[in-house]
Each structure stands twice: as C-alpha cells, then as structure tokens.
Design a protein around this motif. Structure first.
Motif, PDB file in Angstrom:
ATOM      1  N   THR A  55       6.153   9.512 -10.913  1.00 19.84           N
ATOM      2  CA  THR A  55       6.493  10.318 -12.092  1.00 19.84           C
ATOM      3  C   THR A  55       7.371   9.586 -13.107  1.00 19.84           C
ATOM      4  N   TYR A  56       7.918   8.472 -12.731  1.00 20.76           N
ATOM      5  CA  TYR A  56       8.707   7.691 -13.687  1.00 20.76           C
ATOM      6  C   TYR A  56       7.975   6.397 -14.049  1.00 20.76           C
ATOM      7  N   VAL A  57       7.666   5.577 -13.031  1.00 14.13           N
ATOM      8  CA  VAL A  57       7.111   4.243 -13.309  1.00 14.13           C
ATOM      9  C   VAL A  57       5.648   4.312 -13.748  1.00 14.13           C
ATOM     10  N   THR A  58       4.782   4.844 -12.873  1.00 16.29           N
ATOM     11  CA  THR A  58       3.357   4.908 -13.212  1.00 16.29           C
ATOM     12  C   THR A  58       3.112   5.751 -14.455  1.00 16.29           C
ATOM     13  N   CYS A  59       3.833   6.865 -14.556  1.00 22.97           N
ATOM     14  CA  CYS A  59       3.624   7.790 -15.672  1.00 22.97           C
ATOM     15  C   CYS A  59       3.965   7.153 -17.021  1.00 22.97           C
ATOM     16  N   ALA A  60       5.073   6.425 -17.090  1.00 21.62           N
ATOM     17  CA  ALA A  60       5.542   5.890 -18.377  1.00 21.62           C
ATOM     18  C   ALA A  60       5.123   4.446 -18.639  1.00 21.62           C
ATOM     19  N   LEU A  61       4.961   3.652 -17.567  1.00 20.67           N
ATOM     20  CA  LEU A  61       4.655   2.230 -17.742  1.00 20.67           C
ATOM     21  C   LEU A  61       3.251   1.856 -17.286  1.00 20.67           C
ATOM     22  N   GLY A  62       2.757   2.534 -16.269  1.00 22.36           N
ATOM     23  CA  GLY A  62       1.462   2.176 -15.687  1.00 22.36           C
ATOM     24  C   GLY A  62       1.621   1.721 -14.256  1.00 22.36           C
ATOM     25  N   ILE A  63       0.544   1.857 -13.475  1.00 19.92           N
ATOM     26  CA  ILE A  63       0.597   1.567 -12.034  1.00 19.92           C
ATOM     27  C   ILE A  63       0.914   0.099 -11.750  1.00 19.92           C
ATOM     28  N   HIS A  64       0.603  -0.798 -12.697  1.00 19.52           N
ATOM     29  CA  HIS A  64       0.833  -2.227 -12.460  1.00 19.52           C
ATOM     30  C   HIS A  64       2.321  -2.583 -12.429  1.00 19.52           C
ATOM     31  N   TYR A  65       3.196  -1.664 -12.857  1.00 16.93           N
ATOM     32  CA  TYR A  65       4.632  -1.934 -12.805  1.00 16.93           C
ATOM     33  C   TYR A  65       5.281  -1.488 -11.495  1.00 16.93           C
ATOM     34  N   VAL A  66       4.557  -0.714 -10.687  1.00 15.08           N
ATOM     35  CA  VAL A  66       5.134  -0.201  -9.437  1.00 15.08           C
ATOM     36  C   VAL A  66       5.607  -1.345  -8.547  1.00 15.08           C
ATOM     37  N   GLY A  67       4.775  -2.377  -8.418  1.00 16.76           N
ATOM     38  CA  GLY A  67       5.128  -3.511  -7.565  1.00 16.76           C
ATOM     39  C   GLY A  67       6.391  -4.209  -8.012  1.00 16.76           C
ATOM     40  N   TYR A  68       6.526  -4.449  -9.314  1.00 17.15           N
ATOM     41  CA  TYR A  68       7.719  -5.140  -9.825  1.00 17.15           C
ATOM     42  C   TYR A  68       8.987  -4.323  -9.564  1.00 17.15           C
ATOM     43  N   SER A 122       0.553   6.946  -6.396  1.00 16.45           N
ATOM     44  CA  SER A 122      -0.094   6.671  -7.687  1.00 16.45           C
ATOM     45  C   SER A 122      -1.581   6.368  -7.542  1.00 16.45           C
ATOM     46  N   LEU A 123      -1.920   5.615  -6.493  1.00 18.58           N
ATOM     47  CA  LEU A 123      -3.313   5.180  -6.310  1.00 18.58           C
ATOM     48  C   LEU A 123      -4.201   6.328  -5.833  1.00 18.58           C
ATOM     49  N   ASN A 124      -3.658   7.154  -4.940  1.00 20.75           N
ATOM     50  CA  ASN A 124      -4.417   8.281  -4.387  1.00 20.75           C
ATOM     51  C   ASN A 124      -3.711   9.593  -4.728  1.00 20.75           C
ATOM     52  N   LEU A 171       0.817  -1.215   0.000  1.00 26.60           N
ATOM     53  CA  LEU A 171       0.000   0.000   0.000  1.00 26.60           C
ATOM     54  C   LEU A 171       0.850   1.265   0.000  1.00 26.60           C
ATOM     55  N   GLN A 172       1.934   1.251   0.767  1.00 21.98           N
ATOM     56  CA  GLN A 172       2.792   2.438   0.843  1.00 21.98           C
ATOM     57  C   GLN A 172       3.390   2.746  -0.534  1.00 21.98           C
ATOM     58  N   SER A 173       3.842   1.712  -1.232  1.00 16.11           N
ATOM     59  CA  SER A 173       4.442   1.913  -2.559  1.00 16.11           C
ATOM     60  C   SER A 173       3.452   2.500  -3.553  1.00 16.11           C
ATOM     61  N   LEU A 174       2.151   2.225  -3.346  1.00 15.48           N
ATOM     62  CA  LEU A 174       1.132   2.662  -4.301  1.00 15.48           C
ATOM     63  C   LEU A 174       0.488   4.001  -3.962  1.00 15.48           C
TER      64      LEU A 174
END
Length: 466
Positions: free
Chosen positions: A282-295, A31-33, A25-28
C-alpha cells in the motif's frame, strides 16, 4: 580445506541460494498475487503449517533420513512454493504454502544438528572446546546466510524494473495509497498493470533455479559424516517427543512471566507481517511500482543485519531496558508517521527511511526478546522457546490473515495497541524480576542458532551447547 569447515560452507551457500529465492518471493507476495488477497493468505497458511511442523516433524525426519537428506528434502518443499507461483491460484499456492510450512522446521532443525555434530567432531580431533567451535561454525553460517535478503530482493528489483508497461501514476490513484487505502484491486495504474507475464516467469525461473542449485549443492557436496548417525541418535534421544513437547509448551504458561511475554512475542510477528504484507503493497507498490519493493526490502535487511550485530554487542553495556525503549520509540514514531504520511513518488527517500527505522527496531525485538527468554527461563529453555516460536508464528498468521480485510490505518492502530500492551506487560516482567532477585548476576551467554522464518527472520530456534 578442513573437511568439517567445507561442510559448513556447503550448508551456508546452500541456504544462501535457497533463501535468496524465498526471501524475494515473500516480499513480493502481497503485490504480485494481490487478487482476493491470495499472496498474504498463502503466507498466513504457511506460518500456520510451520507451527504444526515445528511440534513433531523435525525429530521424526532427522531420525529416519539423517541430517543431510532431511536438509535436501526440506529444500525441495521451498522449490514447490516457487513452482506454485508460476500459476498462482488458490489451488496451487495454498497447497504449496502448506508444503513449505511443513518443510521449514525440519530444515532448520537438521541444519542446527548437523553444524553441532560437525563442531563437536572437529573439536574432539583438534582437542578444542566444542562450544567454541560450534559458535564459530554458526558465525560463519549466519555471516553468509544473512546476505540472502539483499540478493533475493536485488534480483526482483532488477528484473521487474525492465517492465515496458510502466505508466505515470495519477494524483487520483496516489490518493488511494497509504494508511487510508481504498482497498480496491486496482489502487493505481502501476499496481494494476503489474509486471508482464514474461518478466514474472523470468523472475520465478531464476528463483526456482536458485532453489534447485541449493539442493544439488547439498546432495553432491555435503558429506554424511561418520559420526552423523551416532551423534544424531544422541540428539534425537535428547529431543522430547511430540506429546511431551506439546504438554510442556502449554504447562509453561503456568509461569505468569511467560503469559506476560505473549504480547511482546506476538508483536514480533505482527510488525514483521506489516512490513512484508502491507508496507510493501500500500505504500511502495502503490506509489512507486512493484519494481521498488526489492530495493526497499534491501534497505530493511541491511540495517537489520548491521543493527543485530551492533545491539548484540552493546547490550552488555546498555542493558536490555534501554534497547527496548529505543525500539518502542522508533516503532511508535514510524506508526504515527505512516498514519499521517501520504506517499508520493517525489518523496523517494522517505520510502527508505521507514524500512531502515523498522530494521533497527526489529533487530532489537529479535536479539533482546531471545536474550530475555534465555535469561528468564534458563531451566526450562525448551518449553520457553517452543512458546516463543508458537506465539511469534501466531502473530504472523494473524497479521497476514487480516491483511486484506482491514484498511491500513486500522492495522496501524492495532499494531500500536499491541506495542503499548507489550511494553506494559514487559515492564511488569522486569518489575517481578527486580523484586524477586535484586542481586542476581546476568545469565551466562549460550550458543544460539537463530532459525529465521522460512523467510529472513521469523521463527527463532535456540541452539544451546551443553
């Protein structure tokens, strides 16, 4: 199975379940909120509450409830935060962040006290050295606990990658990613679309269930060992009162070495806050999408854990100065590269190189800064580590606090400035130590209980077996 070891395993797997949920949850959050910066604001409030909590709540709750029920009750505070994310707003997420922050310090203090009691209890029966058994128990705990960063982020990526509303990100949208972000609510199509409500609720449902399982595991299977009350009373008697801790913390600032270490300690909070709050958004979610944050965060967690183990062992051969230099070079290179790099989906590997290098650096900041405090302030360790927790948490609060008001390139320059200042003041501390005690042997090792921020790392508490 030996009873005390069973209790150690119960606590370890309880924390694994709890922080699988919280870590993900902290990592998201950023991006999530992302609306109006709610996610990072909640994290800033959380760490501010943690500062207050760590000063007075642990001894009071442990004395009144005992270790077992303090652990169970504090875990419920983490579940409240998960529930607050179901309908995230300023009226749900901020109060539950305060609740989590208040529960964080008692949770870790009670865990440290319980494992110490269990270790001493077994050592007394078996005729073994208490310190050795306690260190073994903490080793088992962290072996199991450290993997929570992997499982929590893996769950989020697997769930969020099921989204059916993924769309191609335009070059125009990609121009708003990276250091010179547009600071707009919809920096790109993927980020603005976000996961569907059903996927979000599925993820939060899994995280909440994981927290509930953790509480049930503790309530049902953790023993209230016989020596618990007596030993806890001993531990509480050794624990200074709120006012004495408060005064000792600030009186310790009379030591100029402590003042000189404030930038280095705060930098630990700044750099972790940047990765969790800014890089992921600003790097991961923005360019790849929120589903890559976990990886991406799995990569950070795995490298961080391995390097913590590695650097903890090789520091006796290399010395801390060389390791600090390595972390400085790695972090500086990352900051400069992040300023220059324009993230693009075609450069997938690069998105993982940065968190890997960040994990390597963070492992050094965590292990060596703790070790430095232990060596420099051995006679005043309680006040010294209270300062460590205070200033690192202040770094988190500030980093998450200005996250939504400044562009990323400004935050990177701030990060670089604090890093340079940290190394200058650290160099002065090393110079003063060399000048004052040129032939002083290295301090003996002590058992240590690393209290990770309500997340995977963050607040560090030391456990010294006397």
């Amino acid at each position: 199975m030996e009873r005390n070891l069973k209790n150690v395993l119960v606590i370890s797997f309880g924390f694994l379940l709890l922080f699988t949920a919280y870590g993900g949850l902290q990592s998201l959050q950023s991006s999530l909120n992302s609306e109006e910066g709610l996610g990072v604001a909640s994290l800033s409030v959380l760490y501010a509450a943690l500062i207050i909590s760590s000063m007075f709540l642990p001894p009071i709750l442990i004395k009144k409830l005992g270790c077992k029920w303090t652990i169970a009750g504090s875990m419920c505070c983490y579940i409240a935060f998960s529930l607050g994310n179901f309908y995230a707003s300023w009226y749900t997420l901020i109060p539950t962040s305060v609740i989590l922050g208040l529960g964080g310090a008692p949770l870790w203090s009670a865990k440290c006290t319980y494992l110490t009691i269990a270790g001493n209890s077994y050592a007394e029966k078996a005729g073994k050295n208490g310190k050795d058994i306690i260190n073994q128990y903490f080793g088992v705990f962290f072996l199991i606990f450290q993997s929570s960063g992997i499982w929590g982020n893996l769950i989020s990526s697997l769930i969020l990658s099921q989204a059916s509303n993924k769309v191609e990100i335009s070059e125009e949208s990609l121009a708003c990613c990276g250091a010179y972000d547009c600071m707009s609510e919809a920096t790109n199509t993927t980020a603005s679309a976000g996961p569907s409500e059903s996927l979000k609720y599925t993820l939060l449902g899994i995280y909440t269930a994981s927290g509930v399982l953790a509480v049930l595991l503790i309530v049902i299977f953790l023993d209230q060992i016989k020596s618990d009350q007596a030993e806890t009373e001993k531990e509480i008697q050794k624990t200074p009162s709120f006012w004495s801790t408060f005064l000792a913390t600030f009186q310790h600032l009379k030591d100029k070495r402590q003042c000189l270490l404030i930038p280095l300690t705060m930098y630990s909070g700044f750099e972790q806050g940047f990765l969790a709050g800014d890089y992921t958004k600003t790097y991961v979610t923005c360019a790849l999408g929120i589903h890559y944050v976990g990886y991406v965060m799995i990569c950070f967690s795995a490298v961080n854990s391995l390097c913590s183990l590695l650097f903890g062992k090789i520091s006796q051969f290399t010395g801390r100065k060389l390791l600090f230099a390595l972390a400085t070079v790695a972090n500086t290179a990352c900051i400069i590269a992040l300023l220059l790099w324009k993230p693009h989906p075609n450069q997938l590997a690069v998105f993982f190189i940065f968190p890997a290098l960040w994990g390597l650096s963070d492992a050094i900041w965590q292990t060596q800064t703790n070790g430095l405090y232990g060596v420099l302030f051995e006679k005043h360790k309680e006040a010294a580590f209270a300062n460590y927790r205070l200033w690192e948490s202040c770094g988190f609060v500030i980093a998450f606090g200005y996250s939504t008001t400044l562009q990323v390139y400004i935050k990177l320059y701030i990060l670089l400035a604090v890093l340079v200042l940290s190394m200058v003041t650290y160099g002065v501390v090393e110079y003063l130590e060399t000048k004052s005690s040129p032939g002083t042997p290295a301090a003996t090792k002590k058992g240590k209980c690393r209290t990770l921020h309500p997340g995977n790392k963050d607040v560090t508490q030391q456990h010294h077996s006397n």
